[in-house]
Design a protein around this motif. Structure first.
Motif, PDB file in Angstrom:
ATOM      1  N   ASP A 300      24.297  18.906  41.714  1.00 36.86           N
ATOM      2  CA  ASP A 300      24.524  17.498  41.404  1.00 36.86           C
ATOM      3  C   ASP A 300      23.487  16.647  42.120  1.00 36.86           C
ATOM      4  O   ASP A 300      23.098  16.932  43.257  1.00 36.86           O
ATOM      5  N   PHE A 301      23.043  15.589  41.426  1.00 39.76           N
ATOM      6  CA  PHE A 301      22.115  14.625  42.014  1.00 39.76           C
ATOM      7  C   PHE A 301      22.894  13.381  42.405  1.00 39.76           C
ATOM      8  O   PHE A 301      23.700  12.861  41.629  1.00 39.76           O
ATOM      9  N   VAL A 302      22.626  12.903  43.606  1.00 43.94           N
ATOM     10  CA  VAL A 302      23.339  11.735  44.123  1.00 43.94           C
ATOM     11  C   VAL A 302      22.306  10.692  44.553  1.00 43.94           C
ATOM     12  O   VAL A 302      21.366  11.002  45.287  1.00 43.94           O
ATOM     13  N   GLY A 303      22.484   9.466  44.077  1.00 46.74           N
ATOM     14  CA  GLY A 303      21.617   8.365  44.489  1.00 46.74           C
ATOM     15  C   GLY A 303      20.469   8.081  43.554  1.00 46.74           C
ATOM     16  O   GLY A 303      19.678   7.164  43.798  1.00 46.74           O
ATOM     17  N   ASN A 304      20.326   8.851  42.487  1.00 46.61           N
ATOM     18  CA  ASN A 304      19.205   8.645  41.568  1.00 46.61           C
ATOM     19  C   ASN A 304      19.539   7.579  40.540  1.00 46.61           C
ATOM     20  O   ASN A 304      20.560   7.652  39.854  1.00 46.61           O
ATOM     21  N   ASP A 309      19.706  12.668  35.532  1.00 44.00           N
ATOM     22  CA  ASP A 309      19.936  14.044  35.991  1.00 44.00           C
ATOM     23  C   ASP A 309      19.144  15.037  35.162  1.00 44.00           C
ATOM     24  O   ASP A 309      18.605  16.017  35.690  1.00 44.00           O
ATOM     25  N   ASN A 359      16.940  15.170  49.967  1.00 36.36           N
ATOM     26  CA  ASN A 359      17.498  16.199  50.839  1.00 36.36           C
ATOM     27  C   ASN A 359      18.538  17.023  50.079  1.00 36.36           C
ATOM     28  O   ASN A 359      19.520  16.467  49.579  1.00 36.36           O
ATOM     29  N   GLU A 373      24.267  19.482  46.493  1.00 33.16           N
ATOM     30  CA  GLU A 373      24.073  18.073  46.198  1.00 33.16           C
ATOM     31  C   GLU A 373      22.651  17.733  46.633  1.00 33.16           C
ATOM     32  O   GLU A 373      22.289  17.954  47.793  1.00 33.16           O
ATOM     33  N   ARG A 375      20.586  14.851  47.489  1.00 31.98           N
ATOM     34  CA  ARG A 375      20.806  13.448  47.826  1.00 31.98           C
ATOM     35  C   ARG A 375      19.473  12.717  47.894  1.00 31.98           C
ATOM     36  O   ARG A 375      18.571  13.098  48.651  1.00 31.98           O
ATOM     37  N   SER A 377      17.393   9.099  48.280  1.00 30.86           N
ATOM     38  CA  SER A 377      17.289   7.691  48.648  1.00 30.86           C
ATOM     39  C   SER A 377      15.960   7.196  48.083  1.00 30.86           C
ATOM     40  O   SER A 377      14.886   7.580  48.564  1.00 30.86           O
TER      41      SER A 377
END
Length: 865
Positions: A300-304, A309, A359, A373, A375, A377
């Motif tokens: 999973d990609f978080v913050g994009n 995705d 990260n 994940e 992550r 920024s």
């Protein structure tokens, strides 16, 4: 040591080589003297300070440097005395430092500083190494006469030499450094001689590398992962079996990475040990713990927000269920070995998001399935605020700025910075290894940054001055090439240093002469014609005059001459499609061939002229890495077509009749021909070659791959074909290919192309009149010895094969004349590229049965291969 003054005991500080212990020692010593009449913590006013002992330094200098002053208060065991000792000790000038409280009266005392200077180095004798290595050791360890001999100097010298030879495989190296005082009463300063005894012992090779507890990966596979530490093997060439501790530790990391690449995330090295064998070799034993095999689970990609995705997964290229590969995951996030690689970091960095961070975090590892994940920024898009250059003492700023792909106000792009480094390196005006962009004042809040490109000028002009014997006489050559010329300053006398420079233009002059020929050539190019866009305008003029050899006088016959005059005008420009690595070049050239009583085998007339008006178009794609002398990656492809007008379509000449006439007369032996037949044959050839009619196609491709550190593999392929529009006119006698030898051109300006194929004599693989078709394959392995500014030197080995024929119907691309060998290249800015090759041929020279297996030596001057 004790000293009495007015029946008061002495206070002495203990000498130590560890500066951070000095204060402790001072305090401890004061405590001892408290038992002899002094009280720790007692305070005295300093009446006077004296300096005694064996020192060459003046008392005032010592007192000033110590920081102590008359009239100030000092405390027994306090900081002031301790700081004074520390300052004097850190000067590295003294072998002993003692302080005394003397003449104590009530609350006053005198201080005595007793010093002994460190001895100076007199002579150094080195034993155990060859004579040629001794000077190197002296320079590397700065063992100069007059240098202060400290314990640190002795220890550093011993450790440096021990590690130096251990890195070369001498694992049992012992170094002993002995000093001996020089007995000489006439010398005030103490001096010592130094003996450095080096016992390298035998070179220790690694007999075997064995692994313990490994079941999933074999010993062979794990040994292969170790790039620098190798066990003995009869045919090993590139990596010797020697033990270097630092390399071995790095290779242990590589062993763990090998497991991670195969899904064993938890693998680790439990222990490693060295076993000394009776045959003076060592064995390495490495115990590992492999752990369980893992696979990738959900990612999973978080913050994009900038990329979806799906877009990020297309770059990541890892699917659920794939074998876990921690090394590859790290590269897909950010590949440090490929600054222009296809990874997530570059996806953001090349599109303005300089302040982005990515990260990967493991959120679950249930059932040996790792859910991730990633992550992200993203931060704000960054824009270049200020773009500057420094270090260009000769090259004008505008020459550099026009090559830089990063401009103020532009969106940040890491790819543009890398490309700018490459373009500056390709200019040849700067040390390509030293070009360094420096990011300054990054501001993530405002989204701005500055960048400075630091360059280091190197000489780009070259001189060629040589003489030698060849072709029956002395040949002299003078060549001048100014590759950073400034035409606009040509009338500015202050700009001649020694010639006007700095505007990026090229000017070349070349003169070559012997009693049989003279050649003059001039060329000039402006890479940014008009100043706004990269349109390169080039022009060249040439004139050659050749004379026939007179067998009676053994000299040149000036009544028989072959004169060639030529002019070329070219224009090239960079393209943006298919990508911005392409260059389109075009040129129009004209040559006039004038024969005066000069009969050759090229054609059947000795008095007359021939003209060559041609148009050349070429397409080049060059994305080789940074240094044009020693590229470490990329490729260089070029294809060109050169052709004349199809005169036979509109000049109303019956070339079929001319050919039939020539064939009929050529069938008659020369001794039986009448003068009229000879004149008719000459007239037919004069008409056929009055204006040359031809087309010429060439292709060349080079690839550069860095196979290990700076070890570079360079495959290459070449092809050339000279054809005719009209078979009745035939293949022209000019513009032909001459294969074999060092590839150096000669004085002929008849359009011929001399193709290198080492291991064979010059032009021995083509007929005397040249060939119309050739092909060549080459494989070169290069290794740099030095890539410094003053000189770039690299060694090479090569395999080559090629051939040439006179008719396309006889052409077989796999019928090759093969060779192999080794060579050396030296590039110095003032003289260009120099080199030597030793090549061994594997096939016979045409017409010379039994000539295979011989060696040829080739000298390379002013060319890049």
């Amino acid at each position: 040591m004790e000293k009495q003054a007015n029946n008061l005991p002495k206070l002495s500080y203990i000498k130590t080589v560890f500066t951070f212990l000095l204060l402790f020692c001072a305090t401890f010593t004061v405590a001892l003297f408290a038992q002899n009449g002094l009280t720790k913590g007692a305070t005295y006013i300093v009446r006077d300070i004296t300096v005694t002992g064996n020192t060459a330094y003046s008392p005032q200098t010592v007192i000033t440097y110590s920081g102590l002053r008359k009239g100030e208060k000092v405390v027994v065991g306090g900081e002031k005395i301790g700081d004074a000792v520390k300052k004097l000790w850190k000067s590295n000038l003294f072998s002993s430092i003692d302080f005394y409280f003397v003449n104590i009266e009530n609350d006053s005392t005198d201080l005595e500083i007793n010093l002994n200077d460190l001895p100076e180095l007199n002579e150094v004798r080195i034993e155990g190494v060859k004579k040629g290595k001794k000077e190197e050791i002296l320079n590397e360890n700065d063992l100069k006469k007059g240098k202060k001999v400290t314990e640190n100097l002795i220890t550093t010298t011993r450790n440096y030499l021990t590690n130096k030879y251990k890195k070369n495989g001498f694992l049992n190296t012992k170094v002993n450094v002995i000093t001996r005082k020089v007995d000489n009463d006439s010398i005030e300063k103490e001096r010592v001689d130094m003996l450095v005894n080096i016992n390298k012992g035998e070179k220790v090779k690694i007999k075997s590398i064995d692994f313990v507890n490994n079941e999933k990966l074999s010993d062979k596979k794990l040994r292969k992962a170790m790039k620098n530490t190798k066990q003995k093997f009869l045919f090993r060439v590139l990596k010797r079996s020697k033990y270097v501790e630092e390399d071995f530790k790095d290779d242990l990391v590589s062993v763990v990475d090998a497991y991670k690449e195969n899904g064993y995330r938890d693998a680790r090295v439990l222990s490693d040990s060295i076993i000394y064998n009776d045959d003076e070799t060592i064995s390495l034993q490495i115990a590992v713990e492999e752990g369980e095999k893992y696979t990738f689970g959900k990612i999973d990609f978080v913050g994009n927000t900038v990329y979806s995705d799906q877009q990020l997964m297309a770059v990541l290229r890892i699917e659920e269920g794939d074998t876990y590969n921690g090394v590859e995951l790290r590269k897909r996030i950010a590949d440090e070995e490929k600054p222009d690689g296809l990874d997530l970091t570059n996806l953001y960095q090349n599109n303005g998001y300089m302040f982005s961070t990515i990260n990967p975090v493991e959120v679950s590892a249930d059932g040996n399935v790792i859910d991730l994940e990633i992550r992200i920024s993203e931060g704000k898009p960054a824009y270049f605020n200020s773009v500057t250059v420094s270090g260009n003492d000769v090259t004008n700023d505008h020459v550099i700025y026009r090559e830089i792909r990063t401009r103020p106000g532009m969106l940040y792009s890491r790819a543009d910075i890398i490309r700018s480094i490459r373009e500056l390196g390709q200019l040849g005006y700067f040390n390509a290894q030293a070009i360094a962009p420096e990011i300054k004042n990054p501001n993530p809040v405002e989204g701005t940054l500055d960048i400075e490109y630091k360059v280091e000028e190197q000489g780009s002009s070259q001189i060629e001055l040589q003489g030698g014997y060849g072709g029956g006489g002395f040949i002299g050559t003078l060549g001048l090439s100014f590759n950073n010329f400034s035409l606009r300053n040509i009338f500015n006398k202050d700009a001649y240093k020694p010639v006007p420079r700095g505007d990026g233009q090229s000017l070349a002059l070349r003169l070559q002469a012997s009693q049989f020929f003279q050649t003059f050539s001039f060329s000039f190019s402006e890479p940014w014609f008009g100043g706004e866009k990269p349109y390169q305008l080039s022009t060249s003029l040439s004139y050659s005059r050749q004379f026939r050899f007179d067998p009676l006088s053994r000299r040149a016959n000036k009544d028989q001459s072959f004169n060639i005059a030529g002019i070329t005008l070219g224009l090239s420009t960079r393209l943006s499609k298919p990508d911005n690595w392409f260059l389109l070049s075009q040129a129009i050239s004209y040559q006039n061939y004038d024969l005066k009583n000069y009969f050759t085998g090229l054609f059947n007339f000795g008095n007359g002229t021939s003209n060559n008006l041609s148009y050349t178009i070429g397409l080049t794609r060059n994305n080789t890495n940074v240094d044009p002398i020693y590229p470490t990656g990329g490729s260089n492809f070029s294809v060109s077509a050169k052709f004349s007008l199809p005169y036979s379509l509109f000049n109303n000449v019956d070339y079929e009749a001319l050919r039939e006439t020539s064939d009929a007369i050529n069938a008659i032996p020369p001794a039986q021909r009448t003068q009229a037949q000879t004149d008719a044959l000459a007239a037919a050839d004069q008409e056929r070659f009055r204006w040359l009619e031809f087309y010429k196609v060439k292709f060349k491709g080079d690839w550069y791959t860095q196979v290990a550190k700076k070890l570079v593999l360079r495959p290459s392929v070449e092809f050339g074909f000279l054809g005719a529009y009209n078979n009745d006119r035939g293949i022209i006698p000019f513009e032909r290919f001459f294969l074999g030898g060092d590839g150096l051109g000669n004085f002929a300006l008849d359009g011929r192309e001399v193709i290198q194929l080492r291991g064979y004599p010059n032009q021995s693989l083509s007929s005397g009149d040249g060939a119309s078709v050739y092909n060549k394959f080459s494989l070169e392995l290069r290794y740099p010895i030095t890539l410094g500014q003053g000189a770039k030197i690299y060694a090479l080995t090569f395999l080559e094969g090629g051939n040439s024929v006179n008719n396309f119907k006889d052409f077989n691309p796999f019928d090759l004349k093969r060779s192999a060998g080794a060579g050396l290249r030296i590039f110095m800015p003032a003289f260009g590229l120099l080199g030597i090759d030793f090549g061994r041929r594997f096939d016979d020279i045409p017409g010379q049965a039994g000539s295979r297996g011989n060696w040829e030596t080739h000298f390379i001057i002013g060319q890049q291969f």
